[in-house]
Design a protein around this motif. Sequence first.
Motif, PDB file in Angstrom:
ATOM      1  N   PRO A   7       0.815  -1.219   0.000  1.00  0.00           N
ATOM      2  CA  PRO A   7       0.000   0.000   0.000  1.00  0.00           C
ATOM      3  C   PRO A   7       0.853   1.276   0.000  1.00  0.00           C
ATOM      4  N   HIS A   8       2.140   1.142   0.284  1.00  0.00           N
ATOM      5  CA  HIS A   8       3.043   2.300   0.292  1.00  0.00           C
ATOM      6  C   HIS A   8       3.739   2.496  -1.049  1.00  0.00           C
ATOM      7  N   ALA A   9       3.425   1.655  -2.011  1.00  0.00           N
ATOM      8  CA  ALA A   9       4.041   1.757  -3.339  1.00  0.00           C
ATOM      9  C   ALA A   9       3.538   3.018  -4.040  1.00  0.00           C
ATOM     10  N   PRO A  10       4.330   3.566  -4.950  1.00  0.00           N
ATOM     11  CA  PRO A  10       3.863   4.718  -5.718  1.00  0.00           C
ATOM     12  C   PRO A  10       2.639   4.346  -6.553  1.00  0.00           C
ATOM     13  N   VAL A  11       1.840   5.350  -6.899  1.00  0.00           N
ATOM     14  CA  VAL A  11       0.673   5.119  -7.750  1.00  0.00           C
ATOM     15  C   VAL A  11       1.115   4.970  -9.203  1.00  0.00           C
ATOM     16  N   ARG A  12       2.161   5.708  -9.578  1.00  0.00           N
ATOM     17  CA  ARG A  12       2.707   5.578 -10.923  1.00  0.00           C
ATOM     18  C   ARG A  12       4.139   6.082 -10.939  1.00  0.00           C
ATOM     19  N   VAL A  13       4.917   5.493 -11.841  1.00  0.00           N
ATOM     20  CA  VAL A  13       6.288   5.941 -12.054  1.00  0.00           C
ATOM     21  C   VAL A  13       6.486   6.052 -13.559  1.00  0.00           C
ATOM     22  N   ASP A  14       6.810   7.252 -14.019  1.00  0.00           N
ATOM     23  CA  ASP A  14       7.161   7.456 -15.421  1.00  0.00           C
ATOM     24  C   ASP A  14       8.675   7.300 -15.539  1.00  0.00           C
ATOM     25  N   VAL A  15       9.101   6.375 -16.373  1.00  0.00           N
ATOM     26  CA  VAL A  15      10.521   6.139 -16.609  1.00  0.00           C
ATOM     27  C   VAL A  15      10.842   6.755 -17.962  1.00  0.00           C
ATOM     28  N   ILE A  16      11.621   7.822 -17.933  1.00  0.00           N
ATOM     29  CA  ILE A  16      11.972   8.553 -19.154  1.00  0.00           C
ATOM     30  C   ILE A  16      13.420   8.209 -19.482  1.00  0.00           C
ATOM     31  N   ARG A  17      13.631   7.749 -20.713  1.00  0.00           N
ATOM     32  CA  ARG A  17      14.981   7.355 -21.111  1.00  0.00           C
ATOM     33  C   ARG A  17      15.338   7.986 -22.443  1.00  0.00           C
ATOM     34  N   GLU A  18      16.497   8.627 -22.456  1.00  0.00           N
ATOM     35  CA  GLU A  18      17.109   9.135 -23.688  1.00  0.00           C
ATOM     36  C   GLU A  18      18.525   8.587 -23.720  1.00  0.00           C
ATOM     37  N   GLY A  19      18.770   7.636 -24.604  1.00  0.00           N
ATOM     38  CA  GLY A  19      20.091   7.016 -24.646  1.00  0.00           C
ATOM     39  C   GLY A  19      20.388   6.374 -23.305  1.00  0.00           C
ATOM     40  N   GLN A  20      21.437   6.843 -22.639  1.00  0.00           N
ATOM     41  CA  GLN A  20      21.813   6.295 -21.338  1.00  0.00           C
ATOM     42  C   GLN A  20      21.265   7.110 -20.177  1.00  0.00           C
ATOM     43  N   GLY A  21      20.652   8.241 -20.458  1.00  0.00           N
ATOM     44  CA  GLY A  21      20.087   9.070 -19.405  1.00  0.00           C
ATOM     45  C   GLY A  21      18.684   8.613 -19.026  1.00  0.00           C
ATOM     46  N   VAL A  22      18.409   8.621 -17.732  1.00  0.00           N
ATOM     47  CA  VAL A  22      17.124   8.169 -17.217  1.00  0.00           C
ATOM     48  C   VAL A  22      16.630   9.159 -16.172  1.00  0.00           C
ATOM     49  N   VAL A  23      15.330   9.439 -16.204  1.00  0.00           N
ATOM     50  CA  VAL A  23      14.685  10.209 -15.150  1.00  0.00           C
ATOM     51  C   VAL A  23      13.443   9.444 -14.719  1.00  0.00           C
ATOM     52  N   LEU A  24      13.269   9.319 -13.405  1.00  0.00           N
ATOM     53  CA  LEU A  24      12.073   8.707 -12.837  1.00  0.00           C
ATOM     54  C   LEU A  24      11.204   9.811 -12.263  1.00  0.00           C
ATOM     55  N   VAL A  25       9.955   9.852 -12.697  1.00  0.00           N
ATOM     56  CA  VAL A  25       8.973  10.788 -12.142  1.00  0.00           C
ATOM     57  C   VAL A  25       7.988   9.922 -11.363  1.00  0.00           C
ATOM     58  N   THR A  26       8.050  10.020 -10.049  1.00  0.00           N
ATOM     59  CA  THR A  26       7.304   9.134  -9.158  1.00  0.00           C
ATOM     60  C   THR A  26       6.174   9.894  -8.491  1.00  0.00           C
ATOM     61  N   ALA A  27       4.946   9.392  -8.639  1.00  0.00           N
ATOM     62  CA  ALA A  27       3.775  10.031  -8.031  1.00  0.00           C
ATOM     63  C   ALA A  27       3.247   9.161  -6.903  1.00  0.00           C
ATOM     64  N   ARG A  28       3.074   9.780  -5.738  1.00  0.00           N
ATOM     65  CA  ARG A  28       2.542   9.088  -4.562  1.00  0.00           C
ATOM     66  C   ARG A  28       1.353   9.864  -4.016  1.00  0.00           C
ATOM     67  N   GLY A  29       0.494   9.134  -3.322  1.00  0.00           N
ATOM     68  CA  GLY A  29      -0.691   9.734  -2.722  1.00  0.00           C
ATOM     69  C   GLY A  29      -1.894   8.852  -2.978  1.00  0.00           C
ATOM     70  N   PRO A  30      -3.062   9.299  -2.556  1.00  0.00           N
ATOM     71  CA  PRO A  30      -4.265   8.519  -2.856  1.00  0.00           C
ATOM     72  C   PRO A  30      -4.450   8.388  -4.371  1.00  0.00           C
ATOM     73  N   ALA A  31      -4.803   7.182  -4.816  1.00  0.00           N
ATOM     74  CA  ALA A  31      -4.917   6.918  -6.261  1.00  0.00           C
ATOM     75  C   ALA A  31      -5.871   7.891  -6.940  1.00  0.00           C
ATOM     76  N   SER A  32      -6.977   8.221  -6.290  1.00  0.00           N
ATOM     77  CA  SER A  32      -7.942   9.134  -6.905  1.00  0.00           C
ATOM     78  C   SER A  32      -7.355  10.536  -7.070  1.00  0.00           C
ATOM     79  N   ASP A  33      -6.546  10.976  -6.101  1.00  0.00           N
ATOM     80  CA  ASP A  33      -5.919  12.296  -6.202  1.00  0.00           C
ATOM     81  C   ASP A  33      -4.840  12.315  -7.286  1.00  0.00           C
TER      82      ASP A  33
END
Length: 190
Positions: A136-162
């Motif tokens: 239940p403490h897991a993120p609601v979504r994680v966007d994994v953005i990759r360009e070549g060898q570069g990576v950015v994780l955009v992690t969203a947490r909170g109530p799923a509806s919010d």
Amino acid sequence: MTQFQRASWLAVLIVTLVAFGLVVPRLPAWGDETVALVADTEVAMATASVVIPAGWDLDIAASSQRRPVASRGAVEVSTTDAVWLGDTAALLANVSRLLFDGEAVIPDVASQADAPAGDASSRDVWQLTPAAAASPHAPVRVDVIREGQGVVLVTARGPASDVTAASDAIDAISDSVQLDLSTLDLEVRG
């Protein structure tokens, strides 16, 4: 040295010790922990930058560590950048293991070939969501953005509806990510 001078120096010493022992350590707690953004604000990371939209609160301490964390209501969005030299399937499996304890819905990446080493021309965005057995403490979504060898994780947490209600803003944050590995000296050998 007279007795009055000794007493004066003792008073100065006591005041200095109180100031440095009690007051100075508490200064950060007296300041703001977040700043409410009134305009879209670009925040730098080690190998990327991201734009946090106006209306969100930006965590000052996290941003100073180059790990921007923004919140609005009960939704918290954190961004982390990294370099990944392996293939995308292994990257997504690693993110799943680290953020979801292995219980994430991972998109099928077998149909898409990885960019050649050093090729930063392609940008892929993969979205991971928690599986039914996830914590239940897991993120609601994680966007994994990759360009070549570069990576950015955009992690969203909170109530799923919010998080769902804020999905357009979270998408805008993910879309604003600009990776720049030019300052790194990466050489893939093998």
